[in-house]
Scaffold this active site. Structure first.
Site, PDB file in Angstrom:
ATOM      1  N   GLU A   1      -7.137  34.990  12.732  1.00 50.12           N
ATOM      2  CA  GLU A   1      -7.081  35.323  14.156  1.00 50.12           C
ATOM      3  C   GLU A   1      -6.680  36.790  14.330  1.00 50.12           C
ATOM      4  OE1 GLU A   1      -4.249  32.416  15.488  1.00 50.12           O
ATOM      5  OE2 GLU A   1      -5.400  30.815  14.543  1.00 50.12           O
TER       6      GLU A   1
ATOM      7  N   SER B   1      -7.978  28.221  15.366  1.00 46.29           N
ATOM      8  CA  SER B   1      -8.091  26.876  14.812  1.00 46.29           C
ATOM      9  C   SER B   1      -7.783  26.945  13.326  1.00 46.29           C
ATOM     10  CB  SER B   1      -9.503  26.320  15.032  1.00 46.29           C
ATOM     11  OG  SER B   1      -9.621  25.059  14.383  1.00 46.29           O
ATOM     12  N   GLU B   2      -6.513  26.758  13.002  1.00 49.84           N
ATOM     13  CA  GLU B   2      -6.069  26.967  11.625  1.00 49.84           C
ATOM     14  C   GLU B   2      -6.799  26.052  10.649  1.00 49.84           C
ATOM     15  OE1 GLU B   2      -4.128  26.939  14.241  1.00 49.84           O
ATOM     16  OE2 GLU B   2      -3.153  28.891  14.181  1.00 49.84           O
TER      17      GLU B   2
ATOM     18  N   PHE C   1       1.613  32.134  11.656  1.00 48.83           N
ATOM     19  CA  PHE C   1       2.993  31.714  11.429  1.00 48.83           C
ATOM     20  C   PHE C   1       3.012  30.542  10.451  1.00 48.83           C
ATOM     21  CE2 PHE C   1       3.341  33.801  15.571  1.00 48.83           C
ATOM     22  CZ  PHE C   1       4.447  34.621  15.371  1.00 48.83           C
TER      23      PHE C   1
ATOM     24  N   ASP D   1       4.773  28.064  10.537  1.00 51.13           N
ATOM     25  CA  ASP D   1       4.823  26.828  11.324  1.00 51.13           C
ATOM     26  C   ASP D   1       3.422  26.269  11.578  1.00 51.13           C
ATOM     27  OD1 ASP D   1       7.842  27.335  12.692  1.00 51.13           O
ATOM     28  OD2 ASP D   1       6.675  29.106  12.192  1.00 51.13           O
TER      29      ASP D   1
ATOM     30  N   HIS E   1       8.355  28.919  15.622  1.00 46.99           N
ATOM     31  CA  HIS E   1       7.845  30.093  14.897  1.00 46.99           C
ATOM     32  C   HIS E   1       8.817  30.554  13.820  1.00 46.99           C
ATOM     33  CE1 HIS E   1       5.872  30.211  18.850  1.00 46.99           C
ATOM     34  NE2 HIS E   1       4.849  30.725  18.223  1.00 46.99           N
TER      35      HIS E   1
END
Lengths: 328, 86
Positions: free
Chosen positions: A29, A59-60, A83, A85, A129
């Protein structure tokens, strides 16, 4: 030697590896024109073009899955997951697919991919995060997990990860983002995976740490210098961790304190403590102890986050307690 | 007349320091609120430092090339109505 900021060392590693091997590409991203959310991919789009530096949707799972497919068919993709997370969103691709493909294909396929992901612990970014989730990833056979605490290690580990033939998760510390350090000029100067660094040799007690906690451990060891001779080991690779260096050190000092920013329960510190108990029982002169974050989400306010993370004073107290108790 | 500090903002999560590129105004200049006073280069970008108020520039406390940090006072403005454009 150049004196670079942590993020600049990462940027240099990416640039050098992309120049060395045209199979290396970057996706994530905002990694293109904006140069990454925190600058790590700055300049790469201009230098290597849009085919090798790709912006992706938010969209990881898709980003990591695309990188996995690309890696299985000849590329060496480096994904940025903004991140640590957010790795949770991509866990199917990372855990069920990337980590398994070599095993399930009998070695017919490899997944020489890298997931760079940023731990923002210590940057007051709130509970979603600021998690230190390295143990989640290290728990999975087939994944390599590394974490450089300084510019030279961040660069050298990332380069080793890119050249590795399996999936590697490279964790980076946002808290260290603008810390400067000496970085080698040689583009082939690597930091090997699976090798810890003894940051400070000592004889009284072994302290094992990694990631953002390293600099607070350094401060504690320096503050104790007149009373305790502390050996500080920066693990650098979480999995596979450098058992030989840690066990040798504990056999010598007879004492171990593990310090990490993750919560203690079911964490990497527990794995190290258990391994030391199994292999160094006769050498231990005090109970192995852990200094870690409390079992609670990371708080948002700066003052509370500072209290949540192990600080030099708390770490020094634990080191002193280890030396004062047990067999002299 | 109220003197107002010109402060380096924190533009992003990782902005720990920045390079002061240079002043676009000098002491004695009349400026409007939001007018660019100087350029500041962070790790990510170069951006204008906007004037916190309309008034007259009374102090410039850093020079081109200086390293500055968020929260640092780099200049002062004597707040007052800006002179009408001529």
């Amino acid at each position: 030697m150049a004196r670079l900021k942590y993020w600049q060392a990462i940027n240099q590693a990416l640039r050098e590896e992309m120049a060395r091997d045209e199979a290396v590409c970057v996706l994530g991203e905002d990694v293109g024109a904006p140069g990454g959310p925190f600058g790590a991919t700055k300049g790469l789009l201009d230098e290597f073009g849009a085919a090798r530096v790709r912006d992706t949707p938010i969209s990881e799972a898709t980003i990591v899955g695309a990188a996995l497919g690309a890696s299985m068919t000849g590329l060496r993709p480096v994904v940025e997951v903004m991140f640590l997370d957010f790795m949770t969103v991509a866990m199917d691709q990372v855990v069920n697919q990337a980590a398994k493909v070599g095993y399930m294909s009998g070695g017919h396929y490899r997944a020489p991919m890298v997931v760079r992901t940023i731990c923002a612990s210590g940057r007051n970014t709130g509970p979603q995060h600021a998690q230190n989730l390295e143990a989640w990833l290290a728990h999975v056979p087939g994944l390599t997990v590394v974490w450089g605490s300084n510019p030279a290690d961040a660069r050298g580990l990332l380069k080793s990860a890119i050249r590795d033939d399996g999936p590697v998760v490279v964790i980076e510390s946002l808290a260290e983002w603008s810390r400067r350090g000496e970085v080698a000029d040689d583009p082939d100067a690597l930091v090997p995976i699976g090798v810890a660094a003894v940051r400070r040799p000592g004889t009284d007690v072994t302290v094992v740490t990694w990631g953002g906690a390293v600099h607070r451990v350094d401060a504690a060891a320096a503050a104790l210098a007149d009373e305790v001779d502390v050996e500080v080991i920066d693990l650098r690779t979480i999995s596979p961790w450098d058992r030989a260096t840690v066990l040798e050190s504990v056999r010598r000092t007879g004492r171990l304190v593990v310090v990490h920013d993750a919560v203690a329960a079911f964490g990497a510190g527990a794995e190290i403590a258990a391994t030391v108990a199994e292999h160094c029982f006769g050498d231990l002169r005090a109970p192995v102890t852990r200094v870690a974050a409390p079992f609670a989400p990371s708080p948002f306010p700066p003052q509370l986050e500072a209290a949540y993370l192990p600080q030099p004073g708390t770490i020094a107290d634990a080191i002193r307690a280890s030396v004062l108790q047990g067999v002299r | 007349m109220t003197e107002i500090d010109v402060v380096v903002p924190r533009w992003g999560l990782t902005m720990d320091d920045a390079t002061f590129v240079g002043w676009l105004v000098q002491v004695g200049d009349t400026v409007g609120e939001g007018e660019a006073l100087a350029e500041v280069e962070t790790d990510k970008t170069t951006a204008d430092l906007p004037s916190p108020a309309a008034g007259v520039v009374t102090a410039t406390l850093v020079a081109a090339g200086d390293e500055v940090v968020p929260g640092q006072v780099v200049g002062r403005i004597a707040a007052g109505p800006a002179a009408p454009a001529t």
